[in-house]
Design a protein around this motif. Structure first.
Motif, PDB file in Angstrom:
ATOM      1  N   HIS A 119       0.914  -1.269  -0.079  1.00  0.00           N
ATOM      2  CA  HIS A 119       0.132   0.022   0.171  1.00  0.00           C
ATOM      3  C   HIS A 119       0.913   1.372   0.046  1.00  0.00           C
ATOM      4  O   HIS A 119       0.641   2.155  -0.751  1.00  0.00           O
ATOM      5  N   ASN A 141       2.342   1.723  -3.305  1.00  0.00           N
ATOM      6  CA  ASN A 141       1.490   2.217  -4.335  1.00  0.00           C
ATOM      7  C   ASN A 141       1.052   3.533  -4.202  1.00  0.00           C
ATOM      8  O   ASN A 141       1.134   4.650  -5.113  1.00  0.00           O
ATOM      9  N   THR A 142       0.965   4.048  -2.898  1.00  0.00           N
ATOM     10  CA  THR A 142       0.741   5.546  -2.525  1.00  0.00           C
ATOM     11  C   THR A 142       1.766   6.604  -2.880  1.00  0.00           C
ATOM     12  O   THR A 142       1.639   7.587  -3.437  1.00  0.00           O
ATOM     13  N   THR A 143       3.089   6.173  -2.544  1.00  0.00           N
ATOM     14  CA  THR A 143       4.102   6.889  -3.219  1.00  0.00           C
ATOM     15  C   THR A 143       4.432   7.048  -4.551  1.00  0.00           C
ATOM     16  O   THR A 143       4.546   8.243  -5.179  1.00  0.00           O
ATOM     17  N   GLU A 151       1.957   6.753  -6.846  1.00  0.00           N
ATOM     18  CA  GLU A 151       0.621   7.668  -7.219  1.00  0.00           C
ATOM     19  C   GLU A 151       1.154   9.232  -6.741  1.00  0.00           C
ATOM     20  O   GLU A 151       0.876   9.980  -7.610  1.00  0.00           O
ATOM     21  N   LEU A 152       1.615   9.629  -5.840  1.00  0.00           N
ATOM     22  CA  LEU A 152       2.148  10.751  -5.190  1.00  0.00           C
ATOM     23  C   LEU A 152       3.006  11.407  -6.151  1.00  0.00           C
ATOM     24  O   LEU A 152       2.997  12.501  -6.752  1.00  0.00           O
ATOM     25  N   ALA A 203       3.273  10.456  -9.412  1.00  0.00           N
ATOM     26  CA  ALA A 203       2.825  10.799 -10.627  1.00  0.00           C
ATOM     27  C   ALA A 203       1.952  12.104 -10.702  1.00  0.00           C
ATOM     28  O   ALA A 203       2.086  12.759 -11.635  1.00  0.00           O
ATOM     29  N   GLU A 204       1.083  12.380  -9.460  1.00  0.00           N
ATOM     30  CA  GLU A 204       0.666  13.587  -9.475  1.00  0.00           C
ATOM     31  C   GLU A 204       1.577  14.818  -9.544  1.00  0.00           C
ATOM     32  O   GLU A 204       1.128  16.019  -9.917  1.00  0.00           O
ATOM     33  N   PHE A 222       4.041  -1.310  -9.623  1.00  0.00           N
ATOM     34  CA  PHE A 222       3.203  -0.241  -9.341  1.00  0.00           C
ATOM     35  C   PHE A 222       3.494   0.661 -10.193  1.00  0.00           C
ATOM     36  O   PHE A 222       2.499   1.610 -10.483  1.00  0.00           O
ATOM     37  N   ARG A 257       1.049   0.327 -13.064  1.00  0.00           N
ATOM     38  CA  ARG A 257      -0.275   0.626 -12.776  1.00  0.00           C
ATOM     39  C   ARG A 257      -0.569   2.068 -12.782  1.00  0.00           C
ATOM     40  O   ARG A 257      -1.638   2.410 -13.357  1.00  0.00           O
ATOM     41  N   HIS A 258       0.459   2.777 -12.881  1.00  0.00           N
ATOM     42  CA  HIS A 258       0.350   4.293 -12.913  1.00  0.00           C
ATOM     43  C   HIS A 258       0.709   5.115 -14.257  1.00  0.00           C
ATOM     44  O   HIS A 258       1.117   6.147 -14.231  1.00  0.00           O
TER      45      HIS A 258
END
Length: 247
Positions: A43, A46-48, A50-51, A53-54, A97, A100-101
């Protein structure tokens, strides 16, 4: 070429997080993301990612030794095959991951004690380099160690880095501490200014070291990490502006 700033992120486990990743991700250029052995879990990875990518931050793998309790900062006795396997495993986890992003792996940078081990041992470093060759990515490391010499021998692109919150010994090697002290923004800026204008920094014993670097690493766990990054960014900008004015 503009110097980049990289930081080690995603270094938590379960409900426990270390470092202010959301703020740092808005300030850095490159994130070295923990892959589960010294820190992180699915988790958190994935969160890192995603961050990152943003914030349009490039992501590299930060594989460490299988030592959660010691945060990967305790050396271990491993064969080259074992090093290649643990790095392959961790890079593979992060890569899933990234897929995924819709991001690509930017680089590999060993963590903590593993970073020091492969910097001293060409055979272990070659194991890491072979993983980089499989993924077609560069390795981040120290220019005056086996990090670079092995990469040069095996044809792996290399990105030299400098640290502003760790000390150096007289041989130009990092002094890896179990609990590093927080960086001091003014001292971090002064080190970068010296490195960019004179090409030198001072070791813990006062020895003047010649340094070559493309990226600056700032650790994310100290409470003032963001302030250190801002000071480093200002120092980079000032030195590059001065260089441009002199041309």
């Amino acid at each position: 070429m503009t110097k980049t700033i990289n930081a080690d992120l995603g270094e938590g486990i379960g409900l426990h997080a270390f470092g202010n990743d959301p703020e740092l991700m808005t300030l850095i250029d490159v994130a070295n993301v923990a892959c589960g052995f010294h820190a992180a879990d699915p988790h958190i990875i994935n969160t890192t990612v995603e961050l990152a990518a943003e914030n349009q931050v490039k992501v590299g793998a930060h594989p460490g030794l299988p030592d959660l309790a010691g945060f990967g900062r305790r050396p271990m006795v491993l064969s080259a095959d074992e090093v290649e396997d643990i790095v392959t495993y961790q890079v593979g986890a992060l890569s899933a991951f990234l897929d995924r992003h819709d991001l690509r792996l930017n680089h590999i940078k060993p963590h903590g004690a593993l970073y020091g081990m492969v910097g001293r041992d060409p055979e272990l470093m070659a194991a890491v380099a072979r993983v980089a060759l499989v993924h077609g990515v560069p390795i981040f490391g120290l220019a005056n160690t086996a990090h670079k010499t092995v990469c040069d021998e095996l044809g792996v692109p290399f990105v030299a880095e400098i640290y502003v919150d760790l000390g150096y010994d007289a041989e130009g090697r990092l002094v890896i501490e179990r609990a590093p002290q927080p960086g001091v923004p003014a001292e971090a800026a002064a080190r970068i200014t010296s490195a960019m204008t004179d090409g030198t920094i001072r070791a813990n014993d006062g020895t003047e070291l010649t340094v070559d670097f493309d990226s600056v690493c700032v650790h994310s766990d100290p409470a003032n990490a963001a302030d250190v990054v801002r000071a480093v960014r200002a120092a980079i900008d000032a030195a590059e502006e001065e260089e441009a004015d002199s041309l």
